[in-house]
Design a protein around this motif. Structure first.
Motif, PDB file in Angstrom:
ATOM      1  N   ALA A 106       0.825  -1.206   0.000  1.00  0.00           N
ATOM      2  CA  ALA A 106       0.000   0.000   0.000  1.00  0.00           C
ATOM      3  C   ALA A 106       0.863   1.262   0.000  1.00  0.00           C
ATOM      4  N   LEU A 107       1.888   1.273   0.807  1.00  0.00           N
ATOM      5  CA  LEU A 107       2.780   2.436   0.857  1.00  0.00           C
ATOM      6  C   LEU A 107       3.450   2.675  -0.495  1.00  0.00           C
ATOM      7  N   GLN A 108       3.890   1.623  -1.138  1.00  0.00           N
ATOM      8  CA  GLN A 108       4.563   1.765  -2.428  1.00  0.00           C
ATOM      9  C   GLN A 108       3.636   2.335  -3.490  1.00  0.00           C
ATOM     10  N   LEU A 109       2.377   1.900  -3.499  1.00  0.00           N
ATOM     11  CA  LEU A 109       1.465   2.280  -4.572  1.00  0.00           C
ATOM     12  C   LEU A 109       0.775   3.621  -4.344  1.00  0.00           C
ATOM     13  N   VAL A 110       0.663   4.053  -3.112  1.00  0.00           N
ATOM     14  CA  VAL A 110      -0.064   5.292  -2.809  1.00  0.00           C
ATOM     15  C   VAL A 110       0.867   6.501  -2.757  1.00  0.00           C
ATOM     16  N   ARG A 111       2.152   6.296  -2.726  1.00  0.00           N
ATOM     17  CA  ARG A 111       3.101   7.346  -2.362  1.00  0.00           C
ATOM     18  C   ARG A 111       3.077   8.581  -3.249  1.00  0.00           C
ATOM     19  N   ASN A 112       2.649   8.470  -4.498  1.00  0.00           N
ATOM     20  CA  ASN A 112       2.660   9.636  -5.388  1.00  0.00           C
ATOM     21  C   ASN A 112       1.277  10.234  -5.639  1.00  0.00           C
ATOM     22  N   ALA A 149     -15.459 -13.616  10.071  1.00  0.00           N
ATOM     23  CA  ALA A 149     -14.137 -13.221  10.560  1.00  0.00           C
ATOM     24  C   ALA A 149     -13.239 -12.793   9.407  1.00  0.00           C
ATOM     25  N   GLU A 150     -13.340 -13.484   8.265  1.00  0.00           N
ATOM     26  CA  GLU A 150     -12.536 -13.117   7.101  1.00  0.00           C
ATOM     27  C   GLU A 150     -12.974 -11.766   6.552  1.00  0.00           C
ATOM     28  N   VAL A 151     -14.286 -11.528   6.488  1.00  0.00           N
ATOM     29  CA  VAL A 151     -14.797 -10.235   6.020  1.00  0.00           C
ATOM     30  C   VAL A 151     -14.250  -9.112   6.892  1.00  0.00           C
ATOM     31  N   PHE A 152     -14.360  -9.284   8.192  1.00  0.00           N
ATOM     32  CA  PHE A 152     -13.913  -8.239   9.114  1.00  0.00           C
ATOM     33  C   PHE A 152     -12.406  -8.022   9.028  1.00  0.00           C
ATOM     34  N   GLN A 153     -11.647  -9.092   9.096  1.00  0.00           N
ATOM     35  CA  GLN A 153     -10.190  -8.960   9.079  1.00  0.00           C
ATOM     36  C   GLN A 153      -9.687  -8.340   7.783  1.00  0.00           C
ATOM     37  N   THR A 154     -10.238  -8.781   6.661  1.00  0.00           N
ATOM     38  CA  THR A 154      -9.804  -8.245   5.368  1.00  0.00           C
ATOM     39  C   THR A 154     -10.147  -6.769   5.244  1.00  0.00           C
ATOM     40  N   ASN A 155     -11.392  -6.422   5.552  1.00  0.00           N
ATOM     41  CA  ASN A 155     -11.809  -5.028   5.393  1.00  0.00           C
ATOM     42  C   ASN A 155     -11.059  -4.095   6.335  1.00  0.00           C
ATOM     43  N   MET A 156     -10.799  -4.565   7.547  1.00  0.00           N
ATOM     44  CA  MET A 156     -10.046  -3.747   8.495  1.00  0.00           C
ATOM     45  C   MET A 156      -8.603  -3.553   8.048  1.00  0.00           C
ATOM     46  N   ALA A 157      -7.982  -4.626   7.577  1.00  0.00           N
ATOM     47  CA  ALA A 157      -6.601  -4.513   7.110  1.00  0.00           C
ATOM     48  C   ALA A 157      -6.501  -3.588   5.903  1.00  0.00           C
ATOM     49  N   LEU A 158      -7.427  -3.736   4.973  1.00  0.00           N
ATOM     50  CA  LEU A 158      -7.434  -2.858   3.793  1.00  0.00           C
ATOM     51  C   LEU A 158      -7.576  -1.397   4.208  1.00  0.00           C
ATOM     52  N   ALA A 159      -8.563  -1.122   5.061  1.00  0.00           N
ATOM     53  CA  ALA A 159      -8.813   0.263   5.453  1.00  0.00           C
ATOM     54  C   ALA A 159      -7.613   0.848   6.185  1.00  0.00           C
ATOM     55  N   TYR A 160      -7.094   0.122   7.160  1.00  0.00           N
ATOM     56  CA  TYR A 160      -5.957   0.649   7.923  1.00  0.00           C
ATOM     57  C   TYR A 160      -4.764   0.919   7.017  1.00  0.00           C
ATOM     58  N   ASN A 161      -4.428  -0.039   6.175  1.00  0.00           N
ATOM     59  CA  ASN A 161      -3.230   0.097   5.351  1.00  0.00           C
ATOM     60  C   ASN A 161      -3.359   1.244   4.350  1.00  0.00           C
ATOM     61  N   VAL A 162      -4.503   1.358   3.717  1.00  0.00           N
ATOM     62  CA  VAL A 162      -4.670   2.417   2.716  1.00  0.00           C
ATOM     63  C   VAL A 162      -4.727   3.785   3.395  1.00  0.00           C
ATOM     64  N   ILE A 163      -5.416   3.888   4.523  1.00  0.00           N
ATOM     65  CA  ILE A 163      -5.455   5.154   5.265  1.00  0.00           C
ATOM     66  C   ILE A 163      -4.059   5.537   5.736  1.00  0.00           C
ATOM     67  N   GLU A 164      -3.339   4.586   6.304  1.00  0.00           N
ATOM     68  CA  GLU A 164      -2.000   4.871   6.804  1.00  0.00           C
ATOM     69  C   GLU A 164      -1.054   5.247   5.664  1.00  0.00           C
ATOM     70  N   ALA A 165      -1.143   4.549   4.549  1.00  0.00           N
ATOM     71  CA  ALA A 165      -0.302   4.879   3.402  1.00  0.00           C
ATOM     72  C   ALA A 165      -0.606   6.286   2.896  1.00  0.00           C
ATOM     73  N   ALA A 166      -1.892   6.635   2.841  1.00  0.00           N
ATOM     74  CA  ALA A 166      -2.276   7.977   2.398  1.00  0.00           C
ATOM     75  C   ALA A 166      -1.757   9.035   3.359  1.00  0.00           C
ATOM     76  N   ALA A 167      -1.857   8.764   4.660  1.00  0.00           N
ATOM     77  CA  ALA A 167      -1.386   9.723   5.653  1.00  0.00           C
ATOM     78  C   ALA A 167       0.123   9.926   5.562  1.00  0.00           C
ATOM     79  N   LEU A 168       0.860   8.851   5.437  1.00  0.00           N
ATOM     80  CA  LEU A 168       2.319   8.940   5.380  1.00  0.00           C
ATOM     81  C   LEU A 168       2.818   9.537   4.062  1.00  0.00           C
ATOM     82  N   SER A 169       1.979   9.475   3.029  1.00  0.00           N
ATOM     83  CA  SER A 169       2.380   9.968   1.707  1.00  0.00           C
ATOM     84  C   SER A 169       2.001  11.416   1.462  1.00  0.00           C
ATOM     85  N   GLY A 170       1.318  12.037   2.407  1.00  0.00           N
ATOM     86  CA  GLY A 170       0.934  13.434   2.242  1.00  0.00           C
ATOM     87  C   GLY A 170      -0.217  13.663   1.284  1.00  0.00           C
ATOM     88  N   VAL A 171      -1.087  12.658   1.143  1.00  0.00           N
ATOM     89  CA  VAL A 171      -2.278  12.802   0.305  1.00  0.00           C
ATOM     90  C   VAL A 171      -3.158  13.926   0.853  1.00  0.00           C
TER      91      VAL A 171
END
Length: 279
Positions: A53-59, A78-100
């Motif tokens: 996520a960090l690599q793809l969102v950085r620009n 459990a799979e629905v919850f774990q997958t959706n939570m991981a996706l949301a956290y990673n994409v949000i965190e990547a966006a935050a760290l990338s200065g989106v």
């Protein structure tokens, strides 16, 4: 503007990506499967990996986060919850760290408890507005509500400004009859408040959310202007939710109050199933 769109091969995602390209934006679509068609750059990737996520969102200048398992049926919750939570956290965190600058999150009316509940939600009033208390019961609705809260946490620390779009069942002219017909016939239509949104209107809302003068985090309900039923909405609501305080529900009006969407985004739904070509 450089926009990263996650879940860009899905029903909603491909409509959003196509609309963004048509509006002149540079779009990178990310999904676990390639699109069947489309005029945007695509990367097949698993965003449950934060490094990816960090690599793809950085620009990116903006991120539209749509990727998710879209319902808690046919998969372990459990799979629905774990997958959706991981996706949301990673994409949000990547966006935050990338200065989106702007983050637009595909939320859902499921945060109010519909349609996958075990016990009927305690509906306080209709039409529902964005001040109505959340009340998810299932893994999908809970993941969407917690996704909004993760967006809020990032905004609170100054990462970006954001819009969470709360949507009902996404429909297209091609798929409407096959999906809505059985729902009407089953008698379960009230489980989703007889609500839907045309994919093209949803795509418009994402582009409006990109440019809207939002400071902080706006949580906004969007839908079609009408229900998918032929019966008057007030009559449906009175029968299904006799305890709920009923406001104005004229004709076949949606059970969602769109005033906040109009004021915050300038959103106005343009498409109705009543205008779809007859099968």
């Amino acid at each position: 503007m450089r926009i990263v769109i996650t879940g860009s091969s899905g029903l909603l995602g491909r409509h959003v990506a196509a609309a963004a390209v048509a509006a002149g934006h540079d779009v990178l679509g990310i999904d676990t499967v390639p699109p069947t068609e489309g005029g945007w750059r695509h990367v097949t990737a698993d965003l449950t990996d934060l490094g990816v996520a960090l690599q793809l969102v950085r620009n990116a200048d903006a991120v539209f986060h749509i990727a998710a398992i879209p319902r808690p049926t046919g998969r372990a919750e459990a799979e629905v919850f774990q997958t959706n939570m991981a996706l949301a956290y990673n994409v949000i965190e990547a966006a935050a760290l990338s200065g989106v600058g702007r983050f637009v999150y595909a939320s859902s009316f499921s945060i109010f408890g519909y349609p996958f509940f075990t016990n009927w939600p305690k509906q306080l009033y209709l039409p529902i507005d964005d001040n109505h208390p959340a009340g998810p019961q299932d893994a999908y609705g809970l993941s969407k509500w917690l996704g909004e809260e993760m967006v809020q946490a990032a905004v609170a620390r100054g990462a970006f400004s954001a819009v969470s779009l709360r949507m009902p069942w996404v429909q297209t002219p091609e798929g409407f009859a096959g999906q809505i017909g059985p729902r009407r016939a089953s008698g379960d239509a009230g489980r989703d408040l007889w609500s839907y949104i045309d994919a093209r209107d949803a795509a418009d809302a994402f582009l409006l959310a990109l440019e809207a003068p939002v400071e902080g985090h706006a949580r906004v309900m969007i839908s079609a202007a009408d229900s998918y039923m032929d019966a008057p909405t007030a009559e449906l609501a009175a029968n299904a939710f006799p305890q709920a305080r009923q406001g104005a529900l004229p004709g076949f009006a949606s059970t969602f109050d769109l005033d906040n969407a109009r004021k915050t985004l300038g959103y106005e739904p343009r498409h109705s199933w009543r205008d779809y070509p007859k099968a």
